[in-house]
Design a protein around this motif. Structure first.
Motif, mmCIF file in Angstrom:
data_model
loop_
_atom_site.group_PDB
_atom_site.id
_atom_site.type_symbol
_atom_site.label_atom_id
_atom_site.label_comp_id
_atom_site.label_asym_id
_atom_site.label_seq_id
_atom_site.Cartn_x
_atom_site.Cartn_y
_atom_site.Cartn_z
ATOM 1 N N VAL A 73 2.340 1.806 -3.447
ATOM 2 C CA VAL A 73 1.293 2.305 -4.349
ATOM 3 C C VAL A 73 0.981 3.766 -4.020
ATOM 4 C CG1 VAL A 73 -1.155 2.057 -4.983
ATOM 5 C CG2 VAL A 73 0.292 0.025 -4.785
ATOM 6 N N LEU A 116 -8.659 6.692 -8.659
ATOM 7 C CA LEU A 116 -7.971 5.412 -8.832
ATOM 8 C C LEU A 116 -7.197 5.042 -7.574
ATOM 9 C CD1 LEU A 116 -7.398 3.060 -10.717
ATOM 10 C CD2 LEU A 116 -5.512 4.362 -11.696
ATOM 11 N N LEU A 117 -6.610 6.021 -6.924
ATOM 12 C CA LEU A 117 -5.925 5.780 -5.651
ATOM 13 C C LEU A 117 -6.891 5.185 -4.634
ATOM 14 C CD1 LEU A 117 -3.776 6.094 -3.387
ATOM 15 C CD2 LEU A 117 -4.620 8.440 -3.123
ATOM 16 N N ASP A 133 0.827 -1.207 0.000
ATOM 17 C CA ASP A 133 0.000 0.000 0.000
ATOM 18 C C ASP A 133 0.861 1.256 0.000
ATOM 19 O OD1 ASP A 133 -2.366 -1.504 0.128
ATOM 20 O OD2 ASP A 133 -2.434 -1.421 2.321
ATOM 21 N N LYS A 149 -7.524 1.600 -5.409
ATOM 22 C CA LYS A 149 -6.373 0.719 -5.162
ATOM 23 C C LYS A 149 -6.038 0.575 -3.681
ATOM 24 C CE LYS A 149 -5.059 -0.334 -9.363
ATOM 25 N NZ LYS A 149 -5.079 -1.717 -9.812
ATOM 26 N N VAL A 150 -6.203 1.664 -2.921
ATOM 27 C CA VAL A 150 -5.870 1.645 -1.488
ATOM 28 C C VAL A 150 -7.041 2.245 -0.707
ATOM 29 C CG1 VAL A 150 -4.165 2.236 0.275
ATOM 30 C CG2 VAL A 150 -3.432 2.009 -2.109
#
Length: 180
Positions: A18, A61-62, A15, A65-66
């Motif tokens: 990313v 998108l962040l 994480d 993803k996280v």
């Protein structure tokens, strides 16, 4: 079940990696969108509008993803510290930090899965750069003193002073909301 357990535990090394990539992407997108405003003293107040233009998809998108508590706060802290090191006004750094924490809390209310709340969080996040301009409107002399120490020319500040008005402040706020 596995994804539920993953969301409950804290930030992992993956994480953090990313998040580092996304912090860099958010910074680059903000700079590309806002640079044309920042270099011109008559348009500098609109930097947050330009910065919000390209960063939205990266931000969303962040969150996909996280989707974890603290991710936006950590990124906001990193970007704010980097901005401070690069000579930005402390108001921008503080504004960026506060906006990222508030955006984190906002998106977290729906566990980072609500499109509406994530977009609202992005609007809040986009107000980070306005911290420097709010500091300017509160105390232009102190703002100018700090910026002169950071290398801004007196001519640039004089032009900003000639441009600044309540109308500019309203356009900055409404424009940032609309673009974000």
């Amino acid at each position: 079940m596995s994804s539920q357990l993953q969301n409950k535990k804290g930030l992992t090394v993956k994480d953090l990696i990313v998040m580092g990539v996304f912090a860099a992407l958010l910074t680059v997108c903000s700079m590309i969108g806002g640079v044309f405003f920042a270099i011109t003293p008559t348009l500098t107040f609109y930097f947050s509008i330009g910065a919000a233009l390209l960063s939205g998809p990266v931000f969303l998108l962040l969150l996909a993803k996280v989707p974890k508590k603290g991710a936006l706060s950590v990124i906001g802290t990193i970007i704010s510290l980097l901005s401070l090191v690069l000579g930005m006004h402390w108001g921008m750094c503080l504004g960026g930090f506060i906006a990222s924490v508030l955006a984190d809390i906002t998106a977290g209310t729906k566990k980072y899965r609500s499109k509406v709340m994530n977009i609202f969080a992005y609007i809040i996040y986009s107000f980070g750069p306005t911290g420097t301009y709010l500091a300017y409107f509160v105390n232009p002399e102190a703002w100018a003193e700090t910026m002169l120490k950071n290398g801004t020319t007196q001519e640039y500040i004089n032009t900003m002073n000639d441009t600044a008005s309540v109308t500019v402040l309203i356009i900055m706020i409404v424009g940032t909301i609309l673009v974000a």
